[in-house]
Scaffold this active site. Structure first.
Site, short mmCIF file in Angstrom:
data_model
loop_
_atom_site.label_atom_id
_atom_site.label_comp_id
_atom_site.label_asym_id
_atom_site.label_seq_id
_atom_site.Cartn_x
_atom_site.Cartn_y
_atom_site.Cartn_z
N SER A 209 0.85 -1.19 0.00
CA SER A 209 0.00 0.00 0.00
C SER A 209 0.88 1.24 0.00
O SER A 209 1.70 1.39 -0.89
CB SER A 209 -0.95 -0.03 1.20
N THR A 210 0.77 2.09 1.01
CA THR A 210 1.52 3.35 1.03
C THR A 210 3.02 3.11 0.91
O THR A 210 3.60 2.36 1.69
CB THR A 210 1.23 4.12 2.34
N HIS B 238 -2.48 -1.03 -3.46
CA HIS B 238 -3.60 -0.10 -3.30
C HIS B 238 -3.35 1.15 -4.13
O HIS B 238 -2.48 1.96 -3.82
CB HIS B 238 -3.76 0.28 -1.82
N MET C 35 -0.11 1.20 5.35
CA MET C 35 -0.81 1.45 6.60
C MET C 35 -1.93 0.45 6.79
O MET C 35 -2.51 -0.05 5.82
CB MET C 35 -1.38 2.86 6.61
N ASP D 33 -4.45 -4.73 6.15
CA ASP D 33 -4.87 -5.53 5.00
C ASP D 33 -3.76 -6.48 4.60
O ASP D 33 -2.62 -6.06 4.35
CB ASP D 33 -5.23 -4.61 3.82
#
Length: 356
Positions: free
Chosen positions: A176-177, A202, A296, A299
């Protein structure tokens, strides 16, 4: 709870007001605004924010130029808010390469209404950015995530009995991030004959195709955005499309394919890493390698544990090399990660795990 100081930089008064309204609805945020980079510089000189939301197209100085100056002089977490990164624009990648933590997409029409519809996503993105490791700074106070669905929404729990191993392995990666640059580091280090790989990163809808095309030009392996029914093949990487669909691994005889289906948000995301990992546990078992990287939230943590329980080899990125040590931390804490690896060692580690 520590406040998160946000500086909204946008030349559009309607966008500034929409973002202030959305962010101020959560008491954790303290929001200030600036109409262009020069005004923003004045704000930063008086009070350094925890995170900046930054438009791209502005008078006197564009957002990318300001971002590069900011990162060289006063590194801060920045979220780009722009319509210019839509439809495969190179602007997205220029922003990420210049140091932006994440991107929020706004349409060219109906901006305020569109942003209002995405209010929870915007708040989550800004909170995530505030915790990003852009420089030597303390992470902001952790904020409890909103209630969320699990992978049960798309797939039933997997059979805990480990699947018999075949000669072909498949690798599933979730991030993600900070993941766009982390994935570039990993995938460009892989040889052309690497095991087939499926990635959930993401990203907003319409970005993943351009992201895959960009990686394809940099890597020895072939990279493309996944389509329903695509075969997972050696030397190929499939990037899950962003937007309204989840990407899952399925076994058809002696081969693996991906299924791309619409569904609800799972673990607050779509596509969800948990959904991909659970499908790998169910369809591949010991024939899989799971890798969870910077991001973050949590998930992917439960899904990676399911993969390990099904006999898969599992890896997590370490804290020092993660932009946000959220997803890997949760996976490590629940016992899902067999091995913790620095970013520059993940490519080698996943190849070793795939060869057993």
């Amino acid at each position: 709870m520590a406040k998160i100081k946000v500086l909204v930089v946008d030349d559009s008064a309607s966008v500034r007001q929409a973002l202030v309204t959305i962010l101020s609805a959560d008491p954790v945020f303290e929001v200030e605004v600036a109409s262009d980079p020069f005004a923003a510089a004045g704000h930063i000189a008086r009070r350094v924010p925890d995170v900046i939301t930054l438009d791209v197209e502005m008078p006197r100085m564009d957002g990318i130029t300001f971002l590069r100056k900011l990162m060289s002089q006063c590194p801060l977490p920045v979220v780009m808010v722009s319509s210019l990164v839509e439809n495969g624009s190179e602007t997205l990648f220029q922003a990420l390469e210049a140091g932006a933590v994440d991107v929020i997409l706004k349409p060219r029409m109906g901006v305020a209404d569109h942003l209002a519809e995405q209010h929870q996503h915007i708040r989550d993105t800004v909170k995530s950015a505030a915790r990003a490791r852009v420089s030597a700074r303390s992470a902001a106070q952790r904020v409890s995530p909103a209630p969320k669905l699990t992978a049960d929404a798309m797939l039933p729990p997997p059979n805990t009995r480990a699947m018999a191993r075949t000669t072909e392995m498949v690798v599933c990666i979730g991030a993600s991030t900070g993941g766009t640059e982390a994935l570039r580091t990993v995938l460009t280090a892989l040889p052309a004959n690497s095991p087939g790989i499926v990635v959930v990163q993401h990203m907003p809808e319409s970005f993943t195709r351009a992201f895959a095309q960009r990686l394809d030009g940099l890597c020895e392996v072939s990279v493309k955005e996944a389509e329903d029914g695509d075969t997972v093949m050696r030397g190929h990487v499939l990037i899950a499309p962003g937007g309204l669909r989840h990407t899952m691994l399925e076994r058809q005889g002696a081969r693996y394919v991906v299924s791309v289906k619409e569904g609800p948000l799972v673990s607050r995301h779509r596509p969800s890493v948990d959904v991909l990992f659970r499908s790998a546990a169910r369809s591949a078992g010991a024939n899989a390698v799971g890798v969870i990287m910077t991001g973050m939230g949590d998930d992917g943590a439960k899904g990676l544990l399911e993969m390990r329980s099904a006999g898969a080899r599992t890896l997590a990125q370490d804290e020092a090399s993660s932009v946000v040590f959220g997803m890997p931390k949760e996976a490590i804490a629940c016992g899902a990660a067999e091995k913790v690896v620095a970013l520059d060692g993940i490519a080698r580690a996943l190849l070793q795990a795939a060869t057993r």
